[in-house]
Design a protein around this motif. Structure first.
Motif, PDB file in Angstrom:
ATOM      1  N   UNK A   6       0.832  -1.200   0.000  1.00 40.90           N
ATOM      2  CA  UNK A   6       0.000   0.000   0.000  1.00 40.90           C
ATOM      3  C   UNK A   6       0.869   1.253   0.000  1.00 40.90           C
ATOM      4  N   UNK A   7       1.994   1.228   0.728  1.00 39.25           N
ATOM      5  CA  UNK A   7       2.914   2.365   0.719  1.00 39.25           C
ATOM      6  C   UNK A   7       3.466   2.606  -0.683  1.00 39.25           C
ATOM      7  N   UNK A   8       3.799   1.516  -1.380  1.00 35.23           N
ATOM      8  CA  UNK A   8       4.285   1.662  -2.755  1.00 35.23           C
ATOM      9  C   UNK A   8       3.200   2.261  -3.649  1.00 35.23           C
ATOM     10  N   UNK A   9       1.958   1.836  -3.440  1.00 37.11           N
ATOM     11  CA  UNK A   9       0.841   2.389  -4.223  1.00 37.11           C
ATOM     12  C   UNK A   9       0.703   3.883  -3.941  1.00 37.11           C
ATOM     13  N   UNK A  10       0.835   4.281  -2.677  1.00 34.24           N
ATOM     14  CA  UNK A  10       0.779   5.700  -2.341  1.00 34.24           C
ATOM     15  C   UNK A  10       1.899   6.468  -3.040  1.00 34.24           C
ATOM     16  N   UNK A  11       3.104   5.896  -3.029  1.00 31.59           N
ATOM     17  CA  UNK A  11       4.231   6.568  -3.685  1.00 31.59           C
ATOM     18  C   UNK A  11       3.963   6.740  -5.172  1.00 31.59           C
ATOM     19  N   UNK A  12       3.350   5.748  -5.789  1.00 28.81           N
ATOM     20  CA  UNK A  12       3.059   5.829  -7.225  1.00 28.81           C
ATOM     21  C   UNK A  12       2.127   6.990  -7.546  1.00 28.81           C
ATOM     22  N   UNK A  13       1.263   7.364  -6.589  1.00 27.73           N
ATOM     23  CA  UNK A  13       0.344   8.480  -6.823  1.00 27.73           C
ATOM     24  C   UNK A  13       1.090   9.784  -7.059  1.00 27.73           C
ATOM     25  N   UNK A  14       2.271   9.915  -6.472  1.00 26.13           N
ATOM     26  CA  UNK A  14       3.039  11.156  -6.594  1.00 26.13           C
ATOM     27  C   UNK A  14       4.171  11.026  -7.594  1.00 26.13           C
ATOM     28  N   UNK A  15       4.245   9.882  -8.295  1.00 26.16           N
ATOM     29  CA  UNK A  15       5.278   9.714  -9.316  1.00 26.16           C
ATOM     30  C   UNK A  15       4.962  10.610 -10.504  1.00 26.16           C
ATOM     31  N   UNK A  16       5.967  10.890 -11.311  1.00 28.11           N
ATOM     32  CA  UNK A  16       5.793  11.794 -12.445  1.00 28.11           C
ATOM     33  C   UNK A  16       4.669  11.325 -13.354  1.00 28.11           C
ATOM     34  N   UNK A  17       3.756  12.221 -13.707  1.00 29.85           N
ATOM     35  CA  UNK A  17       2.621  11.873 -14.565  1.00 29.85           C
ATOM     36  C   UNK A  17       3.065  11.423 -15.945  1.00 29.85           C
ATOM     37  N   UNK A  18       4.297  11.762 -16.310  1.00 28.07           N
ATOM     38  CA  UNK A  18       4.817  11.351 -17.617  1.00 28.07           C
ATOM     39  C   UNK A  18       4.906   9.834 -17.715  1.00 28.07           C
ATOM     40  N   UNK A  19       5.094   9.182 -16.545  1.00 23.50           N
ATOM     41  CA  UNK A  19       5.299   7.736 -16.533  1.00 23.50           C
ATOM     42  C   UNK A  19       4.078   6.973 -16.032  1.00 23.50           C
ATOM     43  N   UNK A  20       3.273   7.603 -15.184  1.00 22.47           N
ATOM     44  CA  UNK A  20       2.149   6.906 -14.555  1.00 22.47           C
ATOM     45  C   UNK A  20       0.873   7.684 -14.828  1.00 22.47           C
ATOM     46  N   UNK A  21      -0.076   7.034 -15.453  1.00 24.42           N
ATOM     47  CA  UNK A  21      -1.368   7.656 -15.755  1.00 24.42           C
ATOM     48  C   UNK A  21      -2.391   7.138 -14.755  1.00 24.42           C
ATOM     49  N   UNK A  22      -2.886   8.020 -13.889  1.00 26.67           N
ATOM     50  CA  UNK A  22      -3.792   7.623 -12.809  1.00 26.67           C
ATOM     51  C   UNK A  22      -5.126   8.322 -12.975  1.00 26.67           C
ATOM     52  N   UNK A  23      -6.194   7.542 -12.900  1.00 25.99           N
ATOM     53  CA  UNK A  23      -7.551   8.080 -12.964  1.00 25.99           C
ATOM     54  C   UNK A  23      -7.956   8.518 -11.563  1.00 25.99           C
ATOM     55  N   UNK A  24      -8.193   9.811 -11.327  1.00 22.75           N
ATOM     56  CA  UNK A  24      -8.508  10.288  -9.965  1.00 22.75           C
ATOM     57  C   UNK A  24      -9.811   9.735  -9.410  1.00 22.75           C
ATOM     58  N   UNK A  25     -10.691   9.201 -10.288  1.00 23.27           N
ATOM     59  CA  UNK A  25     -11.960   8.645  -9.801  1.00 23.27           C
ATOM     60  C   UNK A  25     -11.811   7.186  -9.374  1.00 23.27           C
ATOM     61  N   UNK A  26     -10.665   6.591  -9.671  1.00 23.21           N
ATOM     62  CA  UNK A  26     -10.442   5.185  -9.311  1.00 23.21           C
ATOM     63  C   UNK A  26     -10.359   5.044  -7.796  1.00 23.21           C
ATOM     64  N   UNK A  27     -10.873   3.912  -7.272  1.00 16.30           N
ATOM     65  CA  UNK A  27     -10.846   3.683  -5.836  1.00 16.30           C
ATOM     66  C   UNK A  27      -9.491   3.153  -5.395  1.00 16.30           C
ATOM     67  N   UNK A  28      -9.138   3.472  -4.173  1.00 24.17           N
ATOM     68  CA  UNK A  28      -7.902   2.949  -3.610  1.00 24.17           C
ATOM     69  C   UNK A  28      -8.027   1.434  -3.405  1.00 24.17           C
ATOM     70  N   UNK A  29      -6.895   0.717  -3.324  1.00 24.18           N
ATOM     71  CA  UNK A  29      -6.950  -0.719  -3.014  1.00 24.18           C
ATOM     72  C   UNK A  29      -7.316  -0.911  -1.544  1.00 24.18           C
TER      73      UNK A  29
END
Length: 373
Positions: free
Chosen positions: A146-169
């Motif tokens: 879960x900590x890694x998932x949290x870190x991914x939220x703040x990773x550069x958007x150039x590499x990680x595309x995150x849908x803000x409406x998606x639910x957390x694990x």
């Protein structure tokens, strides 16, 4: 800044054989593998081949950092000992991925920071503080995931595309009190404290399995199971404790974790922003309280401090001017706090009258807004 890359591999379940160490040595003329570890550094060039294949073939954990902003942590697990169904909800394309290679499952965490990183001292052994994350995941403690998932939220958007409406694990229990390895992850990967506070607010307390619980579960094992586990123990089978724990856990009844509604990523990030604002307010209030306490300690010594200020100014030196200004600022703040600013201003004006031609001193006064009336 010149290019810099650092790879560190570690074997946990078993030491490397002599033949394996020789094979690793052939990857680079500078690497000196031990029975459990190998490090590679590059200021020019790159790692030969695929480092994840090297991980899958020889090691159990890999850490990688490049000074342009990439940071990676990867684990090799016996695929029979993990539950992909439990791990996949924490995966994010481009940041957290689970793949299978032969008998092994590879869990890969990769993050990118636009600010980049500096050089790493080869003697730091960064990976040593992180390796226990692997054992925790094998024991179905998914706080590290879960900590890694949290870190991914703040990773550069150039590499990680995150849908803000998606639910957390699923939020694992116990996030408010992390293990040493989990704490090391938050430090090494610079996880936002405010984001962690927001996430932990939805984490319940973990169920504690006591010694009597384990004893009752062991008593339910058949004689054949007991003899089988003892024989495997004598043979030195790797991860036997994990296998036994998984088997015993099935017969231990624990209360299900308290149900918490899953938040969207947007809700979680908003909660993080609020936590940041509250933390800043608390810091400011604490700083104000400390400042008031400091000023109150000066109150009985005001006469002596004014005398010291005059002596410092008379010396007409850069460092004594700096000290005099520092003391004047303290007295001004104390006068403001005590609502006695007029007597302070009168004494400050007298200093202007006596030393107004000292341009260096007056420049310092104006910089900190010690103005005459």
């Amino acid at each position: 800044m010149s290019e810099y890359q650092y790879y560190e591999f570690q074997a946990i379940d078993r030491p490397l054989t002599a033949a394996e160490k020789t094979a690793i040595s052939q990857l680079s003329s500078r690497v000196k593998p031990t029975a459990n570890r190998a490090k590679f550094t590059y200021s020019h060039g790159d790692f030969p081949g695929d480092p994840k294949q090297v991980l899958a073939k020889y090691f159990d954990v890999m850490y990688y950092v490049a000074n342009w902003g990439t940071q990676q942590l990867a684990f090799r697990f016996p695929k029979s000992l993990i539950s992909p169904e439990a791990i996949v909800p924490y995966c994010i394309k481009g940041a957290i991925e689970l793949t299978v290679s032969g008998d092994w499952a590879i869990l890969d965490w990769k993050f990118n920071d636009e600010e980049g990183f500096g050089w790493i001292d080869d003697e730091q052994n960064i990976l040593s503080g992180l390796v226990d994350l692997r054992q925790e995941i094998l024991q179905q403690d998914y706080r590290g995931l879960y900590l890694a998932w949290l870190k991914a939220l703040t990773s550069s958007e150039e590499y990680v595309d995150i849908d803000p409406t998606e639910l957390e694990p699923p939020v694992p229990p116990g996030l408010s009190k992390l293990s040493p390895a989990q704490t090391a992850f938050t430090n090494i990967f610079e996880l936002s404290d405010d984001l962690l506070v927001a996430a932990a607010s939805a984490s319940c307390q973990p169920n504690v399995i006591t010694d009597p619980d384990w004893q009752r579960a062991i008593a339910q094992l058949s004689r054949q199971d007991c003899e089988d586990f003892l024989c495997r123990l004598v043979r030195g089978e790797t991860n036997l404790a994990v296998k036994l724990t998984q088997k015993l856990s099935k017969s231990i009844a624990t209360a299900p974790p308290a149900s918490q509604p899953r938040r969207s990523i947007e809700e979680l990030l908003n909660a993080s922003d609020k936590a940041s604002i509250l933390a800043t307010q608390r810091e400011q209030e604490a700083a104000t309280a400390r400042r008031i306490k400091e000023l109150q300690a000066l109150a009985p010594r005001q006469v002596q401090i004014w005398e010291e200020i005059n002596i410092l100014i008379e010396k007409s030196q850069s460092k004594t001017y700096d000290r005099a200004v520092e003391l004047l600022v303290n007295l001004r703040d104390l006068a403001t706090e005590e609502n006695k600013f007029e007597p302070f201003q009168t004494k400050l004006d007298r200093i202007y009258d006596n030393y107004g031609n000292r341009h260096s001193l007056i420049k310092r006064f104006r910089k900190v807004r010690l103005d005459r009336s």
